[in-house]
Design an enzyme around this catalytic site. Structure first.
Site, PDB file in Angstrom:
ATOM      1  CE1 TYR A  56     -12.252  21.038   9.348  1.00  0.00           C
ATOM      2  CE2 TYR A  56     -14.475  21.548  10.087  1.00  0.00           C
ATOM      3  CZ  TYR A  56     -13.140  21.360  10.363  1.00  0.00           C
ATOM      4  OH  TYR A  56     -12.676  21.504  11.654  1.00  0.00           O
ATOM      5  NE  ARG A  59      -8.712  24.093   6.875  1.00  0.00           N
ATOM      6  CZ  ARG A  59      -8.289  23.331   7.879  1.00  0.00           C
ATOM      7  NH1 ARG A  59      -9.140  22.895   8.786  1.00  0.00           N
ATOM      8  NH2 ARG A  59      -7.029  22.989   7.969  1.00  0.00           N
ATOM      9  CD  GLN A  91       0.079  17.860  15.576  1.00  0.00           C
ATOM     10  OE1 GLN A  91      -0.540  18.372  16.492  1.00  0.00           O
ATOM     11  NE2 GLN A  91       1.305  18.249  15.253  1.00  0.00           N
ATOM     12  CG  ASN A  92      -0.311  19.147   8.681  1.00  0.00           C
ATOM     13  OD1 ASN A  92      -0.531  19.716   9.757  1.00  0.00           O
ATOM     14  ND2 ASN A  92       0.824  19.261   8.035  1.00  0.00           N
ATOM     15  CG  ASP A  94      -1.889  19.203   4.152  1.00  0.00           C
ATOM     16  OD1 ASP A  94      -1.254  18.162   3.911  1.00  0.00           O
ATOM     17  OD2 ASP A  94      -1.402  20.148   4.814  1.00  0.00           O
ATOM     18  CG  HIS A 109      -5.278  15.997  14.563  1.00  0.00           C
ATOM     19  ND1 HIS A 109      -4.578  17.148  14.845  1.00  0.00           N
ATOM     20  CD2 HIS A 109      -5.259  15.258  15.701  1.00  0.00           C
ATOM     21  CE1 HIS A 109      -4.145  17.110  16.107  1.00  0.00           C
ATOM     22  NE2 HIS A 109      -4.535  15.972  16.636  1.00  0.00           N
ATOM     23  CB  CYS A 117     -21.598   7.850   7.131  1.00  0.00           C
ATOM     24  SG  CYS A 117     -23.400   7.800   7.217  1.00  0.00           S
ATOM     25  N   GLY A 175       7.435  21.499  12.359  1.00  0.00           N
ATOM     26  CA  GLY A 175       6.391  22.485  12.058  1.00  0.00           C
ATOM     27  C   GLY A 175       5.142  22.369  12.906  1.00  0.00           C
ATOM     28  CG  ASN A 201       8.337  24.774  14.807  1.00  0.00           C
ATOM     29  OD1 ASN A 201       7.607  24.268  13.963  1.00  0.00           O
ATOM     30  ND2 ASN A 201       7.904  25.678  15.674  1.00  0.00           N
TER      31      ASN A 201
HETATM   32  P1  OAD Z   1       0.130  25.594  14.769  1.00  0.00           P
HETATM   33  O1  OAD Z   1      -0.462  26.663  13.919  1.00  0.00           O
HETATM   34  O2  OAD Z   1      -0.275  25.547  16.197  1.00  0.00           O
HETATM   35  O3  OAD Z   1       1.705  25.696  14.744  1.00  0.00           O
HETATM   36  C1  OAD Z   1       2.433  25.781  13.549  1.00  0.00           C
HETATM   37  C2  OAD Z   1       3.909  25.832  13.876  1.00  0.00           C
HETATM   38  O4  OAD Z   1       4.618  25.825  12.646  1.00  0.00           O
HETATM   39  C3  OAD Z   1       4.354  27.065  14.657  1.00  0.00           C
HETATM   40  O5  OAD Z   1       5.184  26.685  15.750  1.00  0.00           O
HETATM   41  C4  OAD Z   1       5.138  27.884  13.630  1.00  0.00           C
HETATM   42  O6  OAD Z   1       6.219  28.576  14.201  1.00  0.00           O
HETATM   43  C5  OAD Z   1       5.651  26.797  12.718  1.00  0.00           C
HETATM   44  N1  OAD Z   1       5.892  27.243  11.335  1.00  0.00           N
HETATM   45  C6  OAD Z   1       5.222  28.183  10.615  1.00  0.00           C
HETATM   46  N2  OAD Z   1       5.739  28.286   9.387  1.00  0.00           N
HETATM   47  C7  OAD Z   1       6.754  27.391   9.303  1.00  0.00           C
HETATM   48  C8  OAD Z   1       7.691  27.028   8.288  1.00  0.00           C
HETATM   49  N3  OAD Z   1       7.685  27.603   7.085  1.00  0.00           N
HETATM   50  N4  OAD Z   1       8.618  26.077   8.582  1.00  0.00           N
HETATM   51  C9  OAD Z   1       8.637  25.477   9.796  1.00  0.00           C
HETATM   52  N5  OAD Z   1       7.790  25.782  10.793  1.00  0.00           N
HETATM   53  C10 OAD Z   1       6.857  26.723  10.557  1.00  0.00           C
HETATM   54  O7  OAD Z   1      -0.181  24.200  14.023  1.00  0.00           O
HETATM   55  P2  OAD Z   1      -0.116  22.721  14.627  1.00  0.00           P
HETATM   56  O8  OAD Z   1       0.969  22.597  15.632  1.00  0.00           O
HETATM   57  O9  OAD Z   1      -0.120  21.796  13.471  1.00  0.00           O
HETATM   58  O10 OAD Z   1      -5.950  20.344  15.425  1.00  0.00           O
HETATM   59  O11 OAD Z   1      -1.506  22.630  15.360  1.00  0.00           O
HETATM   60  C11 OAD Z   1      -1.842  21.446  16.013  1.00  0.00           C
HETATM   61  C12 OAD Z   1      -3.321  21.206  15.937  1.00  0.00           C
HETATM   62  O12 OAD Z   1      -4.028  22.363  16.410  1.00  0.00           O
HETATM   63  C13 OAD Z   1      -3.869  21.037  14.529  1.00  0.00           C
HETATM   64  O13 OAD Z   1      -3.743  19.707  14.043  1.00  0.00           O
HETATM   65  C14 OAD Z   1      -5.316  21.395  14.689  1.00  0.00           C
HETATM   66  C15 OAD Z   1      -5.121  22.645  15.503  1.00  0.00           C
HETATM   67  O14 OAD Z   1      -6.185  23.072  16.284  1.00  0.00           O
HETATM   68  C16 OAD Z   1      -7.284  20.166  15.335  1.00  0.00           C
HETATM   69  O15 OAD Z   1      -7.987  20.873  14.633  1.00  0.00           O
HETATM   70  C17 OAD Z   1      -7.802  19.031  16.164  1.00  0.00           C
END
Ligand code: OAD
Length: 234
Positions: A56, A59, A91-92, A94, A109, A117, A175, A201
């Site tokens: 982390y 990141r 969920q990001n 950042d 998240h 802490c 996304g 997406n």
């Molecule tokens: P994912 O990596 O699972 O999915 C990202 C999605 O964004 C995919 O469906 C891609 O097709 C899409 N994508 C990629 N580039 C893109 C772009 N330029 N424009 C639009 N879409 C695009 O990420 P999340 O769904 O955010 O949780 O993942 C969910 C959670 O899983 C995260 O918050 C994290 C992870 O494990 C924890 O760590 C608790």
């Protein structure tokens, strides 16, 4: 388009991809480079805190080298100009929504720029590394962890999210792969509540068939177009 007065937006890693932040599940994504159970679970942290804090720290540091993209900027414009209710649930971990200027943002998240802490349970804004075990600014214990939600932990502010969904007339998912619950279930919750649902997406997500409408493309192109539609310039 029917009158829209309350919008809930869910964003995922795909909205930050064009800023240069790796997604989780795309080819070459974070979960191909690291084992989830090592870096994103309480058990992994207990087993090897150095590994997790270092992961982390990297990141968090990387945020300095990336910028919000047109999708974040469009949502910030929506936040500034849309007079109805709006909640951007991300969920990001950042901070690109905020750096683009969005205010109505909820980090379900957690956030890289926050420390939790494990001794006093207080949260503090955090910019530095944690792997050198700095003291908690509140209680001075060297017991900080990233303020991010790991697998097996409860996402933040679920009551507020469901309350916003209940009052919404549009739910938009941007996304996100729809692989991780409870966020992946919001579309079904919204539909049961009679809320219109839209997916933006790169490709159809796992739960794509649940949406009334799904548009495929890059967030940097789809989101500004959709925001123009909502703000009446479409
Ligand atoms: P994912 O990596 O699972 O999915 C990202 C999605 O964004 C995919 O469906 C891609 O097709 C899409 N994508 C990629 N580039 C893109 C772009 N330029 N424009 C639009 N879409 C695009 O990420 P999340 O769904 O955010 O949780 O993942 C969910 C959670 O899983 C995260 O918050 C994290 C992870 O494990 C924890 O760590 C608790």
């Amino acid at each position: 388009m029917a009158e829209i007065s309350s919008i809930v937006i869910l964003t995922g890693a795909g909205i930050s991809a064009e800023s240069g932040i790796d997604t989780f599940r795309d080819a070459g994504g974070l979960w191909e480079q690291h084992r989830v159970e090592d870096v994103a679970t309480p058990e992994g942290f207990a087993r090897d805190p150095d590994l997790v804090l270092g992961f982390y720290d990297l990141r968090r540091k990387a945020l300095a080298g990336v910028q919000p993209n047109p999708a974040h900027e469009a949502l910030a414009r929506l936040d500034a100009e849309f007079s109805g209710e709006l909640l951007i649930v991300t969920q990001n971990v950042d901070n690109l929504h905020e750096r683009a200027g969005a205010r109505r943002v909820l980090h379900m998240h957690g956030e890289l720029k926050s420390a939790l802490c494990t001794a006093c349970e207080m949260r503090s804004p955090w910019d530095a590394a944690m792997s050198d075990r700095p003291p908690c600014p509140v209680c001075q214990a060297p017991s900080l962890r990233p303020d991010v939600v790991w697998f097996g932990e409860m996402p933040y502010q679920m009551d507020r999210i469901y309350s916003a969904l209940r009052g919404a007339d549009l739910f938009v998912s941007i996304g996100t792969s729809g692989a991780v619950y409870p966020a992946a279930g919001f579309v079904r919750d919204a539909r049961e509540l009679g809320v219109r649902t839209l997916e933006l997406n790169l490709e159809r997500s796992e739960g794509s068939h649940w949406f009334h409408e799904s548009r495929q493309g890059r967030a940097g192109e789809l989101v500004p177009t959709w925001v123009d539609e909502i703000l009446g310039r479409g």
